[in-house]
Enzyme design. Structure first.
Site, PDB file in Angstrom:
ATOM      1  N   PRO A   2       0.821  -1.220   0.000  1.00 42.50           N
ATOM      2  CA  PRO A   2       0.000   0.000   0.000  1.00 42.50           C
ATOM      3  C   PRO A   2       0.853   1.267   0.000  1.00 42.50           C
ATOM      4  O   PRO A   2       1.854   1.350   0.696  1.00 42.50           O
ATOM      5  CB  PRO A   2      -0.824  -0.113   1.282  1.00 42.50           C
ATOM      6  CG  PRO A   2      -0.172  -1.160   2.110  1.00 42.50           C
ATOM      7  CD  PRO A   2       0.603  -2.035   1.186  1.00 42.50           C
ATOM      8  N   GLU A   3       0.445   2.229  -0.816  1.00 40.33           N
ATOM      9  CA  GLU A   3       1.139   3.515  -0.889  1.00 40.33           C
ATOM     10  C   GLU A   3       0.227   4.572  -0.276  1.00 40.33           C
ATOM     11  O   GLU A   3      -0.802   4.243   0.311  1.00 40.33           O
ATOM     12  CB  GLU A   3       1.473   3.822  -2.355  1.00 40.33           C
ATOM     13  CG  GLU A   3       2.334   2.728  -2.999  1.00 40.33           C
ATOM     14  CD  GLU A   3       2.682   2.996  -4.464  1.00 40.33           C
ATOM     15  OE1 GLU A   3       2.727   4.172  -4.865  1.00 40.33           O
ATOM     16  OE2 GLU A   3       2.902   2.020  -5.195  1.00 40.33           O
TER      17      GLU A   3
END
Ligand SMILES: [Zn+2]
Length: 314
Positions: A2-3
């Site tokens: 996840p960013e």
């Protein structure tokens, strides 16, 4: 992994669901998930009775602010997820830490591959609206011997790209004198926080900049386009509740919709949405990189961009 948009989505959902909740008990099922304090029993003990006042984000970590000023950081890494389970929800074999709330619900930290880390810290030191992280690092060295503050955890992180203080001029100043390739620099969390492989590729495509280009060769127009592109791909990601590949899910357990909206990431050989040229995949710094060879021309105008990368003058 996840960013920024995925973590922001989790944080916003969690804020709606657990702000105001009291933690009555904590069960740590995988000790190594707990980064601070140690041992895990102490972490659990110190959280008993704590009230979650607000949930936010810094870099790629979810921040659970407690009413007494302390803060909990949750780095989801590869497969971590924070799930709010109503009373009587069947147990989850991948729940590594379970926070029992006073109203009977459970906040479960689920992590199949167990790379994620959770820390509990004293409050303060978090820089607001596009802070540099530099002052946080300095304070960190002075106070590290006594007590870590949550801001010190992020002392080496670069500015938040969506903060109001992150202007095009600010980006220009940070790019000055940097000879690293654009792709490498965007992934560097000390340069800018929260951008990972997906959004780096998307931003460079949108800005029409070749990923192997040396950062200090950008002109003022290039920098303005890059600044706008980084912010717009991240905002679009948040609006679509994040891109889901592999195990990422939002706090509601549902995958995000942004993966279908991506222009280049994992679209190798598919036509560029702007010009129809097949998207090319190369490897930069061991990371897959996707770009359009026509819209994002190689600065050296050579056929092999990977070979050319080693020839880019510093
Ligand atoms: Zn193109």
């Amino acid at each position: 992994m996840p960013e920024l948009p995925e973590v922001e989505t989790v944080a916003r959902d969690l804020h709606r669901w657990v702000a105001g909740a009291t933690i009555v008990d904590v069960e740590v099922r995988w000790d190594r998930t707990i980064r601070h304090p140690e041992p895990a029993e102490r972490f659990a003990l110190e959280l008993r009775g704590a009230v979650i006042s607000r949930v936010g984000r810094r870099a790629k970590s979810v921040l659970l602010h407690l009413a007494d000023g302390r803060a909990m950081t949750v780095a989801l890494r590869m497969t971590g997820a924070l799930i709010v389970a109503p009373p009587d929800t069947p147990d989850d074999p991948y729940a590594r830490v379970v926070f029992r709330l006073a109203d009977g619900r459970e906040l479960r930290y689920r992590d199949v591959r167990k790379f994620g880390r959770i820390g509990l810290w004293e409050g303060g030191g978090l820089l607001r609206s596009g802070g540099h992280g530099r002052s946080g690092a300095r304070r960190g060295t002075r106070e590290a011997a006594t007590q870590y503050r949550v801001g010190d955890v992020f002392g080496r992180h670069g500015p938040e790209p969506l903060a109001s203080g992150f202007s095009s001029a600010r980006l220009a100043a940070r790019l000055r004198g940097r000879s690293a390739r654009l792709k490498t620099l965007l992934l560097d969390q000390s340069f800018i926080a929260g951008v990972g492989n997906i959004y780096a590729d998307e931003a460079l495509w949108r800005a029409r900049l070749n990923p192997i280009r040396a950062a200090d060769t950008l002109g003022p127009d290039d920098i303005r386009r890059l600044h706008r592109a980084v912010r717009s791909v991240l905002r679009q990601g948040i609006a679509n509740r994040g891109a889901s590949f592999s195990d990422y899910v939002g706090a509601d357990g549902e995958p995000g919709a942004n993966a279908e909206r991506l222009a280049v990431y994992r679209r190798t050989a598919e036509p560029c949405l702007r010009c129809g040229t097949p998207i090319r995949r190369i490897v930069i710094g061991q990371r897959s990189t996707h770009y359009c060879p026509r819209c994002q021309p190689d600065p050296l105008h050579v056929a092999d961009p990977v070979g050319a990368a080693t020839e880019v003058p510093a």
